[in-house]
Design a protein around this motif. Structure first.
Motif, mmCIF file in Angstrom:
data_model
loop_
_atom_site.group_PDB
_atom_site.id
_atom_site.type_symbol
_atom_site.label_atom_id
_atom_site.label_comp_id
_atom_site.label_asym_id
_atom_site.label_seq_id
_atom_site.Cartn_x
_atom_site.Cartn_y
_atom_site.Cartn_z
ATOM 1 N N ILE A 118 1.413 1.279 -3.834
ATOM 2 C CA ILE A 118 0.995 -0.115 -3.604
ATOM 3 C C ILE A 118 -0.327 -0.114 -2.834
ATOM 4 C CG2 ILE A 118 1.551 -2.311 -2.455
ATOM 5 C CD1 ILE A 118 4.486 -1.777 -2.936
ATOM 6 N N ALA A 119 -0.424 0.761 -1.839
ATOM 7 C CA ALA A 119 -1.644 0.813 -1.012
ATOM 8 C C ALA A 119 -2.848 1.233 -1.862
ATOM 9 C CB ALA A 119 -1.441 1.783 0.150
ATOM 10 N N LEU A 120 -2.667 2.238 -2.699
ATOM 11 C CA LEU A 120 -3.789 2.723 -3.517
ATOM 12 C C LEU A 120 -4.268 1.636 -4.483
ATOM 13 C CD1 LEU A 120 -5.648 4.969 -4.561
ATOM 14 C CD2 LEU A 120 -3.768 5.811 -5.967
ATOM 15 N N ALA A 121 -3.309 1.032 -5.192
ATOM 16 C CA ALA A 121 -3.687 -0.012 -6.169
ATOM 17 C C ALA A 121 -4.327 -1.203 -5.454
ATOM 18 C CB ALA A 121 -2.451 -0.457 -6.947
ATOM 19 N N THR A 122 -3.791 -1.566 -4.290
ATOM 20 C CA THR A 122 -4.349 -2.702 -3.537
ATOM 21 C C THR A 122 -5.765 -2.374 -3.070
ATOM 22 O OG1 THR A 122 -2.136 -3.305 -2.776
ATOM 23 C CG2 THR A 122 -3.977 -4.222 -1.543
ATOM 24 N N ALA A 123 -5.957 -1.149 -2.605
ATOM 25 C CA ALA A 123 -7.284 -0.748 -2.102
ATOM 26 C C ALA A 123 -8.322 -0.812 -3.221
ATOM 27 C CB ALA A 123 -7.204 0.650 -1.512
#
Ligand code: F6P
Length: 328
Positions: free
Chosen positions: A183-188
């Motif tokens: 989730i963090a990678l895609a959001t970033a």
């Protein structure tokens, strides 16, 4: 065939769309679906979904309008009792008492482990569906709920950008995902964040501060760091650690938390949930059991529970490299 369905673990947007698809596919196949409330705990409490007309069998109208609804009409729980041998044996006895032939369990890692263990003591068929925002399961490229959670996070970061820009601030934004940084990678990537703290990529505080210094030197006055909840102790702790290490930006921390689990599912989650719900019933009709339905490279697949829970999905290396190039 008499099929029980349940949602277990953290709710995920798209669970309702899966329930709708399962019920309607089963009706077409001539099967009966009973909704079990509150996940595995509901089996132990013999707690069933009762439609507005008072019937226990879920009919076509009982799932009307569900595709766009967040949460789960079946309710969910994390059953402690079902993690014990006695609990699972008691659950199997209750499923026999109500003459269930099959069970479809929608949820994440804990749900699939429960399904695997139940399969050892119950002779009914069991199929799992990957319903979790975390996207951490082996046996599917994407889990139901992940796309909506990322969309919600990106929307929040877009809003924080305005304040970051107005006040020359850095925001540490924490997103859920347990031990997984998807989730963090895609959001970033999608929000254009400058920093991403992912459990899969540990960096030293000095290394991150050096990066922040370089960013400041390029003339940037505001920064967004996306922090996976599984990185160190999350955003608040990272804010403190980097401040101590000499962060050149004044900063604030925001924890998005459970907000990511809510809301109306985006179209891709509704479609995935509908496809997998339909596929799960077809799999039962074909006699399959002990497997999770997923989608890998565009193909609908079945993967044994044991394999799905044997480890965690690897972070997407191509996306990691992409982030390193575009986040600067
Ligand atoms: O698995 C979904 C999830 O939202 C994780 O991202 C998070 O770590 C966890 O559940 C939170 O669980 P709870 O709602 O029980 O606090």
């Amino acid at each position: 065939m008499r099929i029980g369905i349940l949602c277990s673990g953290g709710d995920a947007p798209g669970m309702n769309a899966a329930v709708r698809s399962i019920v309607r596919t089963a009706i077409v196949c001539g099967d009966e679906v009973f909704g079990i409330k509150h996940g595995y705990e509901g089996i132990l409490n013999e707690e069933f979904y009762i439609a507005q007309d008072g019937t226990l069998v879920m009919g076509i109208r009982s799932v009307s309008g569900l595709a766009r609804l967040g949460g789960t009409i079946l309710h969910s729980s994390r059953s402690k009792r079902f993690q014990t041998e006695e609990g699972i044996i008691a659950g199997a006895k209750i499923l026999r008492k109500y003459r269930f032939d099959a069970l479809i369990a929608i949820g994440g890692n804990g749900t699939l482990s429960g399904a695997r263990d139940l399969g050892k003591v119950w002779d009914g068929q069991i199929i799992g569906l990957p319903g979790t925002i975390d996207n951490d399961l082996l046996g599917t490229d994407v889990t139901i709920g992940f796309a909506t959670a990322v969309d919600t996070a990106v929307d929040a970061v877009d809003k924080l950008r305005d304040t970051a820009g107005s006040h020359d601030l850095m925001f540490f934004v924490e997103v859920m995902g347990r031990h997984c940084g998807d989730i963090a990678l895609a959001t970033a990537i999608a929000s254009g964040a400058e920093i991403a703290c992912l459990p899969e990529v540990q960096e030293t505080p000095e290394g991150i501060v050096a990066k922040l210094m370089r960013i400041k030197d390029t003339g940037k006055a505001s920064v967004i760091a996306i922090v996976a909840e599984g990185y160190q102790n999350g955003a608040v702790e990272m804010q403190r650690i980097l401040k101590d290490a000499g962060n050149p930006f004044d900063s604030r921390a925001v924890v998005l938390g459970h907000i990511l689990r809510g809301g109306s599912p985006v179209a891709s989650d509704r479609i995935l949930a509908s496809e997998l719900g339909n596929f799960a019933v077809s799999a039962l009709v074909q006699g399959e059991t002990g497997k999770m339905a997923g989608r890998i490279n565009g193909e609908l697949t079945l993967t044994p529970f044991e394999e799905c829970v044997s480890g965690h999905k690897k972070i997407n290396d191509d996306q990691l490299r992409l982030l390193q190039v575009v986040a600067s």
